[in-house]
Design an enzyme around this catalytic site. Structure first.
Site, PDB file in Angstrom:
ATOM      1  N   ARG A  75      55.935  36.261  35.571  1.00  0.00           N
ATOM      2  CA  ARG A  75      56.646  35.101  34.990  1.00  0.00           C
ATOM      3  C   ARG A  75      55.667  34.153  34.285  1.00  0.00           C
ATOM      4  NH1 ARG A  75      59.715  38.306  36.464  1.00  0.00           N
ATOM      5  NH2 ARG A  75      61.683  38.015  37.573  1.00  0.00           N
ATOM      6  N   SER A  82      66.913  32.272  38.829  1.00  0.00           N
ATOM      7  CA  SER A  82      66.041  32.005  39.990  1.00  0.00           C
ATOM      8  C   SER A  82      65.297  30.704  39.751  1.00  0.00           C
ATOM      9  CB  SER A  82      65.014  33.126  40.143  1.00  0.00           C
ATOM     10  OG  SER A  82      65.680  34.351  40.259  1.00  0.00           O
ATOM     11  N   GLU A 111      60.325  28.115  38.573  1.00  0.00           N
ATOM     12  CA  GLU A 111      60.254  29.054  37.442  1.00  0.00           C
ATOM     13  C   GLU A 111      60.652  28.372  36.131  1.00  0.00           C
ATOM     14  OE1 GLU A 111      61.737  33.181  38.178  1.00  0.00           O
ATOM     15  OE2 GLU A 111      62.685  32.895  36.239  1.00  0.00           O
TER      16      GLU A 111
HETATM   17  C1  LIG Z   1      71.865  33.347  35.155  1.00  0.00           C
HETATM   18  C2  LIG Z   1      70.419  33.492  34.768  1.00  0.00           C
HETATM   19  C3  LIG Z   1      69.726  34.640  35.116  1.00  0.00           C
HETATM   20  C4  LIG Z   1      68.383  34.792  34.759  1.00  0.00           C
HETATM   21  N1  LIG Z   1      67.738  35.946  35.120  1.00  0.00           N
HETATM   22  C5  LIG Z   1      66.445  36.125  34.782  1.00  0.00           C
HETATM   23  C6  LIG Z   1      65.767  37.329  35.136  1.00  0.00           C
HETATM   24  O1  LIG Z   1      66.331  38.239  35.735  1.00  0.00           O
HETATM   25  N2  LIG Z   1      64.463  37.448  34.795  1.00  0.00           N
HETATM   26  C7  LIG Z   1      63.802  36.477  34.110  1.00  0.00           C
HETATM   27  O2  LIG Z   1      62.621  36.669  33.824  1.00  0.00           O
HETATM   28  N3  LIG Z   1      64.429  35.330  33.747  1.00  0.00           N
HETATM   29  C8  LIG Z   1      65.725  35.132  34.056  1.00  0.00           C
HETATM   30  N4  LIG Z   1      66.364  33.963  33.710  1.00  0.00           N
HETATM   31  C9  LIG Z   1      65.616  32.914  32.992  1.00  0.00           C
HETATM   32  C10 LIG Z   1      65.816  32.957  31.451  1.00  0.00           C
HETATM   33  O3  LIG Z   1      66.925  33.730  31.102  1.00  0.00           O
HETATM   34  C11 LIG Z   1      64.600  33.519  30.725  1.00  0.00           C
HETATM   35  O4  LIG Z   1      63.439  32.798  31.077  1.00  0.00           O
HETATM   36  C12 LIG Z   1      64.768  33.488  29.204  1.00  0.00           C
HETATM   37  O5  LIG Z   1      63.727  34.225  28.602  1.00  0.00           O
HETATM   38  C13 LIG Z   1      64.786  32.076  28.639  1.00  0.00           C
HETATM   39  O6  LIG Z   1      65.156  32.161  27.287  1.00  0.00           O
HETATM   40  P1  LIG Z   1      65.681  30.911  26.472  1.00  0.00           P
HETATM   41  O7  LIG Z   1      65.797  31.319  25.052  1.00  0.00           O
HETATM   42  O8  LIG Z   1      66.906  30.387  27.095  1.00  0.00           O
HETATM   43  O9  LIG Z   1      64.449  29.903  26.643  1.00  0.00           O
HETATM   44  P2  LIG Z   1      64.484  28.321  26.817  1.00  0.00           P
HETATM   45  O10 LIG Z   1      65.053  27.977  28.140  1.00  0.00           O
HETATM   46  O11 LIG Z   1      65.081  27.671  25.623  1.00  0.00           O
HETATM   47  O12 LIG Z   1      62.923  27.996  26.828  1.00  0.00           O
HETATM   48  C14 LIG Z   1      62.091  28.413  27.901  1.00  0.00           C
HETATM   49  C15 LIG Z   1      60.633  28.096  27.524  1.00  0.00           C
HETATM   50  O13 LIG Z   1      60.232  28.902  26.437  1.00  0.00           O
HETATM   51  C16 LIG Z   1      59.820  28.094  25.324  1.00  0.00           C
HETATM   52  N5  LIG Z   1      60.318  28.784  24.124  1.00  0.00           N
HETATM   53  C17 LIG Z   1      61.613  29.114  23.847  1.00  0.00           C
HETATM   54  N6  LIG Z   1      61.689  29.776  22.679  1.00  0.00           N
HETATM   55  C18 LIG Z   1      60.416  29.856  22.200  1.00  0.00           C
HETATM   56  C19 LIG Z   1      59.846  30.403  21.015  1.00  0.00           C
HETATM   57  N7  LIG Z   1      60.586  31.026  20.076  1.00  0.00           N
HETATM   58  N8  LIG Z   1      58.499  30.276  20.842  1.00  0.00           N
HETATM   59  C20 LIG Z   1      57.726  29.665  21.779  1.00  0.00           C
HETATM   60  N9  LIG Z   1      58.217  29.113  22.898  1.00  0.00           N
HETATM   61  C21 LIG Z   1      59.545  29.214  23.117  1.00  0.00           C
HETATM   62  C22 LIG Z   1      60.463  26.741  25.550  1.00  0.00           C
HETATM   63  O14 LIG Z   1      59.712  25.691  24.938  1.00  0.00           O
HETATM   64  C23 LIG Z   1      60.412  26.642  27.063  1.00  0.00           C
HETATM   65  O15 LIG Z   1      59.132  26.235  27.472  1.00  0.00           O
HETATM   66  C24 LIG Z   1      67.707  33.774  34.042  1.00  0.00           C
HETATM   67  C25 LIG Z   1      68.419  32.612  33.674  1.00  0.00           C
HETATM   68  C26 LIG Z   1      69.761  32.468  34.028  1.00  0.00           C
HETATM   69  C27 LIG Z   1      70.497  31.238  33.607  1.00  0.00           C
END
Ligand SMILES: Cc1cc2nc3c(=O)[nH]c(=O)nc-3n(C[C@H](O)[C@H](O)[C@H](O)COP(=O)(O)OP(=O)(O)OC[C@H]3O[C@@H](n4cnc5c(N)ncnc54)[C@H](O)[C@@H]3O)c2cc1C
Length: 347
Positions: A173, A247, A343
């Site tokens: 992570r 998580s 996380e």
């Molecule tokens: C129901 C649920 C289940 C999940 N299950 C998992 C799982 O099984 N495994 C897992 O690893 N995660 C899981 N997650 C967490 C999440 O889905 C991941 O971390 C996902 O990659 C976040 O993507 P996002 O676009 O929503 O990022 P955001 O929440 O918008 O951003 C997260 C971080 O990334 C940065 N960021 C976003 N986009 C960019 C970009 N293009 N360039 C540089 N930085 C950027 C942001 O500044 C921030 O710091 C889960 C979340 C939920 C709600």
């Protein structure tokens, strides 16, 4: 921030944007200024702008790994770069996708093209661009296992660079984008390398059980994706119905000595040996053992069935989520001497 230009006079920059629809926790917060990045040119426009170029920025993807505790004063760059393509690279397929594509849709699209290898990562919310940030992982697979390279634009220098696996420093992570490139490097495109000779990854206990229950000895990639989707739906609350960020804590990694010490007191501790001799402990088990399931602070609660997931039960504010998380951390530390690390990114 006071020196920023009047956004109303600048095309593409939105003012006072409600961020509730843009974070899966559904927490109340507003962005003072937000610009949608749909191409490299959009980002260059921001970086080269006499005022926006110098302004503090926050990078937003799908908002599924965020805890918003306040309004965002920096310029929010909402990454929406589209595009998917499939390239033939001899023994491998390369799947290239714009950072704004939805991760789960990319997994399904690859399967529809007959390209396997991402099925264990089905149904993870969020964008393709955020996937390398925390090296998303699930059901025995991490992004790094399928990663080829990415293109990112450095907000300081304005340079577009291609980074390979080594340069991304992927960990559990974790990546360079959560460390020294945090907030300064916008990922615009990601390339995944998927071997044409596909091997199913079915070591994870839940998947193993799903195979046994189905009686299918030789599942297709689509079958595995369907199992993963069904398991996830049964275990995790759907953010469209109950706000959450998946998580909430990382599974702590400890030395063998610490693991043995905890087992001596709590023989039921759920733990997994790692290749380097250390042990990964199930954070959800530690939290459950401290009696947190269903407990609340204001509108924020610990999920009734899954102690690792904090939910927005009733119009929670980010501060309540944070207070609940800190209380959990304190009680797990008091009982087990183990520090839980959140996380999601707390802003
Ligand atoms: C129901 C649920 C289940 C999940 N299950 C998992 C799982 O099984 N495994 C897992 O690893 N995660 C899981 N997650 C967490 C999440 O889905 C991941 O971390 C996902 O990659 C976040 O993507 P996002 O676009 O929503 O990022 P955001 O929440 O918008 O951003 C997260 C971080 O990334 C940065 N960021 C976003 N986009 C960019 C970009 N293009 N360039 C540089 N930085 C950027 C942001 O500044 C921030 O710091 C889960 C979340 C939920 C709600």
């Amino acid at each position: 921030m006071e020196s920023l230009p009047d956004a109303k006079s600048v095309p593409g920059v939105e003012c006072d944007v409600d961020l509730r629809p843009y974070n899966s926790f559904g927490l109340p917060a507003r962005a003072r200024r937000l610009v949608r990045i749909r191409s490299d040119a959009d980002l260059r426009w921001v970086v080269n702008h006499p005022d926006w170029g110098r302004a503090a920025k926050f990078i937003l993807g799908g908002g599924s790994n965020l805890v918003l505790t306040q309004d965002l004063k920096p310029l929010v760059l909402k990454v929406e770069v589209p595009g998917r393509r499939l390239l033939d690279a001899g023994d491998d397929w390369i799947v290239e996708a714009g950072a704004g594509e939805r991760w789960h849709e990319l997994v399904l699209w690859a399967l529809e093209q007959g390209v396997a290898g991402l099925e264990n990562l089905a149904l993870i919310p969020g964008t393709v661009g955020a996937a390398p940030v925390q090296n998303i992982g699930a059901y025995g697979l991490e992004l790094k296992d399928r990663f080829d390279s990415l293109e990112t634009l450095d907000l300081m220098s304005g340079r577009l660079v291609t980074l390979g696996k080594e340069a991304c420093h992927f960990g559990y992570r974790d990546s360079v984008f959560k460390q020294h490139l945090a907030g300064r490097s916008v990922i615009l495109r990601v390339r995944l390398r998927l071997p044409k000779r596909w091997r199913p990854e079915l070591d994870y206990l839940d998947l193993h059980r799903a195979r046994e229950a189905s009686g299918i000895s030789d599942p297709t990639p689509r079958q595995i994706a369907d199992w993963v989707i069904a398991i996830r739906r049964a275990k995790l609350p759907d953010p469209a119905e109950v706000g959450n960020a998946g998580s909430f804590f990382k599974n702590p990694i400890v030395s063998e000595a610490v693991c043995r010490e905890v087992i001596a007191r709590d023989p039921h501790l759920v733990h997994y040996p790692l290749d380097d001799g250390r042990f990964k402990l199930a954070a959800g088990w530690l939290i459950d053992a401290c009696g947190w399931k269903g407990k609340s602070v204001g509108g924020a609660s610990v999920h009734e069935k899954q102690a690792l997931v904090l939910i927005n039960k009733r119009e929670a504010r980010g501060a309540e989520v944070l207070t609940l998380a800190q209380a959990i951390q304190a009680s797990v530390f008091a009982r087990f001497g183990i520090r839980l690390e959140p996380e999601p990114v707390v802003v």
